[in-house]
Scaffold this motif. Structure first.
Motif, PDB file in Angstrom:
ATOM      1  N   ASN A  89      54.284 -14.660 -23.425  1.00 24.87           N
ATOM      2  CA  ASN A  89      54.815 -13.396 -22.886  1.00 24.87           C
ATOM      3  C   ASN A  89      53.771 -12.663 -22.043  1.00 24.87           C
ATOM      4  O   ASN A  89      53.716 -11.453 -22.031  1.00 24.87           O
ATOM      5  N   VAL A  90      52.956 -13.433 -21.331  1.00 21.44           N
ATOM      6  CA  VAL A  90      51.902 -12.809 -20.519  1.00 21.44           C
ATOM      7  C   VAL A  90      52.277 -12.739 -19.042  1.00 21.44           C
ATOM      8  O   VAL A  90      51.442 -12.380 -18.212  1.00 21.44           O
ATOM      9  N   TRP A  91      53.524 -13.080 -18.723  1.00 21.51           N
ATOM     10  CA  TRP A  91      53.901 -13.246 -17.322  1.00 21.51           C
ATOM     11  C   TRP A  91      54.699 -12.042 -16.834  1.00 21.51           C
ATOM     12  O   TRP A  91      55.842 -11.878 -17.252  1.00 21.51           O
ATOM     13  N   VAL A 117      36.970 -17.485 -14.789  1.00 21.97           N
ATOM     14  CA  VAL A 117      37.512 -16.229 -14.258  1.00 21.97           C
ATOM     15  C   VAL A 117      37.625 -15.138 -15.327  1.00 21.97           C
ATOM     16  O   VAL A 117      37.826 -13.972 -14.996  1.00 21.97           O
ATOM     17  N   LEU A 118      37.537 -15.514 -16.600  1.00 22.91           N
ATOM     18  CA  LEU A 118      37.631 -14.498 -17.658  1.00 22.91           C
ATOM     19  C   LEU A 118      36.307 -14.279 -18.384  1.00 22.91           C
ATOM     20  O   LEU A 118      36.192 -13.389 -19.223  1.00 22.91           O
ATOM     21  N   THR A 119      35.302 -15.077 -18.055  1.00 17.79           N
ATOM     22  CA  THR A 119      34.045 -15.065 -18.818  1.00 17.79           C
ATOM     23  C   THR A 119      33.458 -13.656 -18.975  1.00 17.79           C
ATOM     24  O   THR A 119      33.122 -13.227 -20.085  1.00 17.79           O
ATOM     25  N   PRO A 147      43.629  -6.628 -30.896  1.00 20.16           N
ATOM     26  CA  PRO A 147      44.688  -7.656 -30.903  1.00 20.16           C
ATOM     27  C   PRO A 147      44.517  -8.758 -29.853  1.00 20.16           C
ATOM     28  O   PRO A 147      45.377  -8.915 -28.980  1.00 20.16           O
ATOM     29  N   HIS A 148      43.485  -9.537 -29.935  1.00 20.05           N
ATOM     30  CA  HIS A 148      43.223 -10.679 -29.034  1.00 20.05           C
ATOM     31  C   HIS A 148      43.333 -10.249 -27.559  1.00 20.05           C
ATOM     32  O   HIS A 148      44.252 -10.666 -26.847  1.00 20.05           O
ATOM     33  N   VAL A 149      42.383  -9.426 -27.130  1.00 17.70           N
ATOM     34  CA  VAL A 149      42.467  -8.828 -25.792  1.00 17.70           C
ATOM     35  C   VAL A 149      41.233  -9.107 -24.921  1.00 17.70           C
ATOM     36  O   VAL A 149      41.006  -8.408 -23.943  1.00 17.70           O
ATOM     37  N   GLY A 150      40.462 -10.147 -25.269  1.00 20.84           N
ATOM     38  CA  GLY A 150      39.242 -10.427 -24.510  1.00 20.84           C
ATOM     39  C   GLY A 150      39.480 -10.516 -23.007  1.00 20.84           C
ATOM     40  O   GLY A 150      38.708  -9.990 -22.206  1.00 20.84           O
ATOM     41  N   SER A 151      40.547 -11.172 -22.601  1.00 15.55           N
ATOM     42  CA  SER A 151      40.802 -11.355 -21.162  1.00 15.55           C
ATOM     43  C   SER A 151      41.826 -10.352 -20.628  1.00 15.55           C
ATOM     44  O   SER A 151      42.275 -10.496 -19.484  1.00 15.55           O
ATOM     45  N   LEU A 152      42.183  -9.380 -21.450  1.00 16.02           N
ATOM     46  CA  LEU A 152      43.274  -8.475 -21.027  1.00 16.02           C
ATOM     47  C   LEU A 152      42.763  -7.327 -20.147  1.00 16.02           C
ATOM     48  O   LEU A 152      42.772  -6.167 -20.527  1.00 16.02           O
ATOM     49  N   ALA A 197      41.063  -9.855 -14.649  1.00 12.70           N
ATOM     50  CA  ALA A 197      41.008 -11.213 -15.230  1.00 12.70           C
ATOM     51  C   ALA A 197      42.408 -11.819 -15.256  1.00 12.70           C
ATOM     52  O   ALA A 197      42.593 -12.977 -14.891  1.00 12.70           O
ATOM     53  N   ARG A 198      43.391 -11.023 -15.668  1.00 12.29           N
ATOM     54  CA  ARG A 198      44.739 -11.581 -15.784  1.00 12.29           C
ATOM     55  C   ARG A 198      45.310 -11.977 -14.419  1.00 12.29           C
ATOM     56  O   ARG A 198      45.999 -12.987 -14.301  1.00 12.29           O
ATOM     57  N   GLN A 199      44.993 -11.184 -13.376  1.00  8.27           N
ATOM     58  CA  GLN A 199      45.469 -11.562 -12.032  1.00  8.27           C
ATOM     59  C   GLN A 199      44.875 -12.905 -11.609  1.00  8.27           C
ATOM     60  O   GLN A 199      45.581 -13.776 -11.122  1.00  8.27           O
ATOM     61  N   THR A 200      43.568 -13.054 -11.828  1.00  7.58           N
ATOM     62  CA  THR A 200      42.920 -14.309 -11.387  1.00  7.58           C
ATOM     63  C   THR A 200      43.340 -15.476 -12.271  1.00  7.58           C
ATOM     64  O   THR A 200      43.506 -16.593 -11.774  1.00  7.58           O
ATOM     65  N   MET A 201      43.519 -15.225 -13.562  1.00 10.90           N
ATOM     66  CA  MET A 201      43.984 -16.308 -14.444  1.00 10.90           C
ATOM     67  C   MET A 201      45.359 -16.801 -14.002  1.00 10.90           C
ATOM     68  O   MET A 201      45.623 -17.994 -13.911  1.00 10.90           O
ATOM     69  N   ARG A 202      46.242 -15.833 -13.716  1.00  6.00           N
ATOM     70  CA  ARG A 202      47.619 -16.177 -13.308  1.00  6.00           C
ATOM     71  C   ARG A 202      47.613 -16.973 -12.015  1.00  6.00           C
ATOM     72  O   ARG A 202      48.269 -17.986 -11.880  1.00  6.00           O
ATOM     73  N   THR A 232      51.913 -22.356 -19.976  1.00  5.90           N
ATOM     74  CA  THR A 232      51.802 -21.838 -21.334  1.00  5.90           C
ATOM     75  C   THR A 232      50.506 -21.039 -21.459  1.00  5.90           C
ATOM     76  O   THR A 232      49.723 -20.979 -20.513  1.00  5.90           O
ATOM     77  N   THR A 233      50.294 -20.432 -22.610  1.00  6.77           N
ATOM     78  CA  THR A 233      49.104 -19.610 -22.790  1.00  6.77           C
ATOM     79  C   THR A 233      48.122 -20.314 -23.723  1.00  6.77           C
ATOM     80  O   THR A 233      48.486 -21.288 -24.395  1.00  6.77           O
ATOM     81  N   GLY A 234      46.929 -19.772 -23.784  1.00  7.71           N
ATOM     82  CA  GLY A 234      45.910 -20.359 -24.654  1.00  7.71           C
ATOM     83  C   GLY A 234      46.301 -20.314 -26.113  1.00  7.71           C
ATOM     84  O   GLY A 234      45.920 -21.195 -26.885  1.00  7.71           O
ATOM     85  N   THR A 235      47.059 -19.310 -26.499  1.00  3.36           N
ATOM     86  CA  THR A 235      47.408 -19.204 -27.913  1.00  3.36           C
ATOM     87  C   THR A 235      48.728 -19.908 -28.236  1.00  3.36           C
ATOM     88  O   THR A 235      48.868 -20.476 -29.317  1.00  3.36           O
ATOM     89  N   GLY A 272      44.494 -19.485 -19.794  1.00  2.00           N
ATOM     90  CA  GLY A 272      43.472 -19.242 -20.805  1.00  2.00           C
ATOM     91  C   GLY A 272      42.443 -20.351 -20.717  1.00  2.00           C
ATOM     92  O   GLY A 272      42.714 -21.419 -20.144  1.00  2.00           O
ATOM     93  N   VAL A 273      41.274 -20.094 -21.274  1.00  2.00           N
ATOM     94  CA  VAL A 273      40.235 -21.135 -21.250  1.00  2.00           C
ATOM     95  C   VAL A 273      40.357 -22.057 -22.461  1.00  2.00           C
ATOM     96  O   VAL A 273      40.099 -23.256 -22.368  1.00  2.00           O
ATOM     97  N   GLY A 274      40.780 -21.492 -23.600  1.00  2.00           N
ATOM     98  CA  GLY A 274      40.863 -22.274 -24.835  1.00  2.00           C
ATOM     99  C   GLY A 274      42.089 -23.183 -24.820  1.00  2.00           C
ATOM    100  O   GLY A 274      43.189 -22.740 -24.501  1.00  2.00           O
ATOM    101  N   VAL A 275      41.877 -24.456 -25.152  1.00  2.00           N
ATOM    102  CA  VAL A 275      43.009 -25.390 -25.176  1.00  2.00           C
ATOM    103  C   VAL A 275      43.192 -25.990 -26.575  1.00  2.00           C
ATOM    104  O   VAL A 275      43.755 -27.064 -26.728  1.00  2.00           O
TER     105      VAL A 275
HETATM  106  C1  8YV Z   1      44.290 -15.251 -23.809  1.00  2.00           C
HETATM  107  C2  8YV Z   1      42.437 -16.824 -24.606  1.00  2.00           C
HETATM  108  O1  8YV Z   1      44.518 -14.279 -24.763  1.00  2.00           O
HETATM  109  O2  8YV Z   1      41.473 -17.767 -22.684  1.00  2.00           O
HETATM  110  C3  8YV Z   1      41.757 -17.916 -23.862  1.00  2.00           C
HETATM  111  O3  8YV Z   1      41.478 -18.953 -24.472  1.00  2.00           O
HETATM  112  O4  8YV Z   1      42.561 -16.853 -25.765  1.00  2.00           O
HETATM  113  C4  8YV Z   1      42.884 -15.628 -23.875  1.00  2.00           C
HETATM  114  O5  8YV Z   1      42.362 -15.481 -22.624  1.00  2.00           O
HETATM  115  C5  8YV Z   1      45.452 -16.150 -23.836  1.00  2.00           C
HETATM  116  O6  8YV Z   1      45.228 -17.470 -23.545  1.00  2.00           O
HETATM  117  C6  8YV Z   1      46.455 -15.534 -22.900  1.00  2.00           C
HETATM  118  O7  8YV Z   1      47.173 -16.443 -22.195  1.00  2.00           O
END
Ligand code: 8YV
Length: 316
Positions: free
Chosen positions: A10-12, A101-103, A280-285, A289-294, A53-56, A77-80
């Motif tokens: 639901n990040v879109w 892009v989120l570092t 609430p898991h907002v490191g990249s929020l 960051a979200r624009q470049t991630m998208r 999909t998202t990292g989580t 997201g960076v985490g897979v």
């Molecule tokens: C996001 C993350 O919350 O990059 C990751 O691994 O956990 C976060 O940036 C998540 O993936 C949002 O899509």
């Protein structure tokens, strides 16, 4: 015909998906009613060639199996760790993520959490709002950061960005990760050895089987009653039950946590502890960051369907 893409998470934002519809036929799963989703899996899933999909949220093997024509999974997201890479690779499905892009923003949050818990900001905020300043209720001082040791678990891009920031506060840096990394003199032989030397243990390591509950009761005890855990990595990296127990009993000093074992569920026991800060898991929020991630996520799809190499494939 436009390639069919299934969209999870639901990040879109609506506008971003609307713009993408010019190039792809989108199936936005989170916006489907259960009956619509069932019909989608029965009829349209067979044509889906790409997944966003998202990292989580990720994608597991059983979900991937519902898409026989799948060619690419683009992760926001960076985490897979929530992506079953083995299952996808066995089918030669390309997997991309959004590193770099989120570092900086994630590192900013780690340091924000560390400062917030170190200086007891939530308790002080409650002190002012609760009228205790007017009552002249005594306050105990916090501890200075200067000269304290920050132990960084996972000295990759984010871990190093955290170290750069903490050095500016006069903190000493040590780290642990399994493989040899940069600045070998700073690497400790085990996570427990790192924790024993650290005033603050900052988890920056990728999640997954290799790091599952690596921060266990023994590591928390090594960190000790004056120690603080900061976790911006993955909830799975910490034995959460052991953490709650260590915090509640005073065997661990404090914790600042952005990630949890079973998000969005945060153990009730943590809500009630004063020596804890929760986000609430907002490191990249951040907007940036979200624009470049998208954009990177979408550009990976575009490159793939244009027959070009993707920009940020997950290394094999
Ligand atoms: C996001 C993350 O919350 O990059 C990751 O691994 O956990 C976060 O940036 C998540 O993936 C949002 O899509």
């Amino acid at each position: 015909m436009k390639p069919a893409i299934a969209v999870y998470g639901n990040v879109w934002p609506d506008e971003a998906l609307q713009a993408l519809e010019a190039e792809f036929a989108l199936y936005v799963i989170a916006r489907m009613a259960p009956s619509e989703a069932a019909a989608f899996y029965e009829h349209a899933a067979a044509q889906v060639r790409g997944i966003l999909t998202t990292g989580t949220v990720g994608i597991d093997a059983s979900l991937a199996a519902r898409f026989p024509a799948l060619e690419i999974v683009s992760v926001h997201g960076v985490g897979v760790d929530a992506v079953d890479l083995d299952a996808l690779r066995a089918r030669d499905i390309v997997v991309t993520n959004t590193p770099d892009v989120l570092t900086e923003d994630v590192a900013d949050l780690a340091v924000t959490l560390l400062l917030t818990i170190a200086r007891r900001i939530p308790a002080l905020d409650r002190y002012v709002r609760g009228g205790h300043w007017l009552e002249k209720r005594p306050l105990r001082p916090t501890r200075s950061l200067r000269g304290k040791v920050a132990g960084i678990y996972g000295y990759g891009r984010i871990g190093q960005a955290v170290a750069t920031r903490l050095r500016a506060f006069g903190m000493e840096i040590r780290y642990y990760q399994r493989s040899a990394g940069l600045e070998p003199m700073l690497r400790r032989e085990s996570l427990a050895a790192l924790a024993a030397e650290s005033d603050f243990l900052v988890a920056c390591t990728p999640g997954g089987a290799d790091t599952l509950r690596a921060i266990d009761a023994a590591v928390l005890d090594a960190l000790g009653p004056e120690g603080t855990l900061v976790n911006i990595a993955r909830g799975s990296v910490v034995d959460e039950a052991a953490l709650v127990e260590a915090l509640a009993s005073g065997r661990l000093g404090a914790a600042a946590l952005d990630v949890f074992e079973d998000e969005p569920k945060v153990p009730q026991a943590l809500w009630e502890l004063d020596n804890v800060v929760l986000t609430p898991h907002v490191g990249s929020l951040t907007v940036e960051a979200r624009q470049t991630m998208r954009k990177l996520c979408f550009d990976n799809l575009r490159a793939h369907f244009a027959g070009k190499p993707t920009l940020t494939p997950v290394p094999r």
